[in-house]
Write an enzyme that holds these catalytic residues in place. Structure first.
Site, PDB file in Angstrom:
ATOM      1  N   THR A 130       0.949  -1.576   0.327  1.00 47.23           N
ATOM      2  CA  THR A 130       0.023  -0.057   0.234  1.00 47.23           C
ATOM      3  C   THR A 130       0.888   1.389  -0.053  1.00 47.23           C
ATOM      4  OG1 THR A 130       0.000  -0.065   2.965  1.00 47.23           O
ATOM      5  CG2 THR A 130      -1.634  -0.929   1.531  1.00 47.23           C
ATOM      6  N   GLU A 131       2.415   1.193  -0.063  1.00 50.34           N
ATOM      7  CA  GLU A 131       2.923   2.321  -0.260  1.00 50.34           C
ATOM      8  C   GLU A 131       2.515   3.507  -0.918  1.00 50.34           C
ATOM      9  OE1 GLU A 131       4.995  -0.780   2.047  1.00 50.34           O
ATOM     10  OE2 GLU A 131       4.093  -0.870   0.678  1.00 50.34           O
ATOM     11  N   VAL A 132       2.349   3.125  -2.294  1.00 47.11           N
ATOM     12  CA  VAL A 132       1.895   4.712  -3.332  1.00 47.11           C
ATOM     13  C   VAL A 132       1.319   5.466  -2.438  1.00 47.11           C
ATOM     14  CG1 VAL A 132       2.503   3.005  -5.139  1.00 47.11           C
ATOM     15  CG2 VAL A 132      -0.089   2.992  -4.613  1.00 47.11           C
ATOM     16  N   LYS A 133      -0.189   4.383  -1.276  1.00 46.45           N
ATOM     17  CA  LYS A 133      -1.079   5.111  -0.676  1.00 46.45           C
ATOM     18  C   LYS A 133      -1.042   6.543   0.354  1.00 46.45           C
ATOM     19  CE  LYS A 133      -4.226   1.659  -2.311  1.00 46.45           C
ATOM     20  NZ  LYS A 133      -5.407   2.717  -3.363  1.00 46.45           N
ATOM     21  N   ARG A 136       4.828   6.357   0.750  1.00 44.24           N
ATOM     22  CA  ARG A 136       5.775   5.789   1.098  1.00 44.24           C
ATOM     23  C   ARG A 136       6.899   5.221  -0.490  1.00 44.24           C
ATOM     24  NH1 ARG A 136       8.152   8.247   4.700  1.00 44.24           N
ATOM     25  NH2 ARG A 136       9.089   5.994   5.801  1.00 44.24           N
TER      26      ARG A 136
END
Length: 255
Positions: A130-133, A136
């Site tokens: 989920t980093e793009v959300k 990160r």
């Protein structure tokens, strides 16, 4: 309060490591990180333990990832290189590991499940990077290219959208699915099948897979032959064929 990470050293040679912060979705806060470092070190150093199962307390989350509150409070930019206890990255393990994913494995939760050698998942589990959300990044996901097809990996990283346990199984991220109440038994069954093999042969087989993901074909074959040499020269290499010929279970000594 019970420890942030529980360690159960079973007499059959299996260690069960449990992230024990279900009220916080077993996120990787400092207590959990420190507990995991200690647990992996204890597992590696104990010669009576041959395989480890990593799971999370509760059914909602295996691990929801990093502690976002901590990141805000510390104004964290790039995480320190040694921040997370990650097999093959910040820690060295010579024994097989199984992730038993009981719920959401998001971001850092996916990271630690991916780092294990094998993965068993509850049918209610979900996986996401989920980093793009949250602005990160996920450099730790690079080895995923050896597990799933490139286009599927690209979609997972670029969208940050979760996938179901069934989808994770279909793309090869998960070895086995289990009903929620059968998850640990399924992981223990898989561990038992590995324990049935000769210890040095299992170690050489694991090293062969790891070498094959890091080298070209000829270099990997040469390195694998070197890794297998100890198993070939062991007493167990004579015991296995003898047991087969005598129609009896082998008596492994690990030497």
């Amino acid at each position: 309060m019970a420890g942030a990470v529980l360690f159960d050293a079973r007499p059959d040679g299996i260690a069960i490591i449990t992230l024990n912060r279900p009220d916080r979705r077993n996120c990787l806060d400092k207590e959990v990180r420190d507990g995991l470092f200690d647990a992996w070190d204890r597992f590696e150093r104990d010669p009576s333990l041959r395989i480890a199962i990593l799971t999370g307390a509760g059914r909602k989350a295996f691990c929801a990832g990093g502690d976002l509150t901590e990141m805000v409070q510390t104004r964290m930019t790039e995480p320190p290189r040694d921040m997370f206890p990650l097999p093959y990255d910040t820690i060295e393990l010579s024994k097989p590991t199984i992730a038993a994913v009981n719920g959401a494995a998001f971001a850092g939760g996916w990271m630690i499940a991916q780092a294990c050698d094998l993965c068993v998942a509850s049918t209610t589990a979900t996986f996401a990077i989920t980093e793009v959300k949250v602005g990160r990044s996920s450099p730790w996901a690079a080895p995923l290219i050896h597990m799933i097809p490139q286009r599927i990996m690209m979609e997972i990283l670029l969208t940050g959208d979760p996938i179901t346990a069934r989808r994770a199984y279909e793309i090869g991220l998960v070895n086995r699915l289990a009903d929620p109440g059968d998850l640990l038994d399924t992981a223990l069954d898989l561990a038992g099948r590995i324990l049935a093999g000769a210890p040095l042969s299992v170690r050489a087989a694991r090293e062969t897979v790891m070498l094959a993901t890091e080298m070209g074909r000829s270099a990997a074959a040469a390195a694998a032959r070197h890794a297998a040499s100890r198993a070939y020269r062991s007493r167990d290499a004579q015991e296995g064929p003898a047991a087969f010929a005598q129609k009896r279970p082998p008596r492994w000594t690990g030497g």
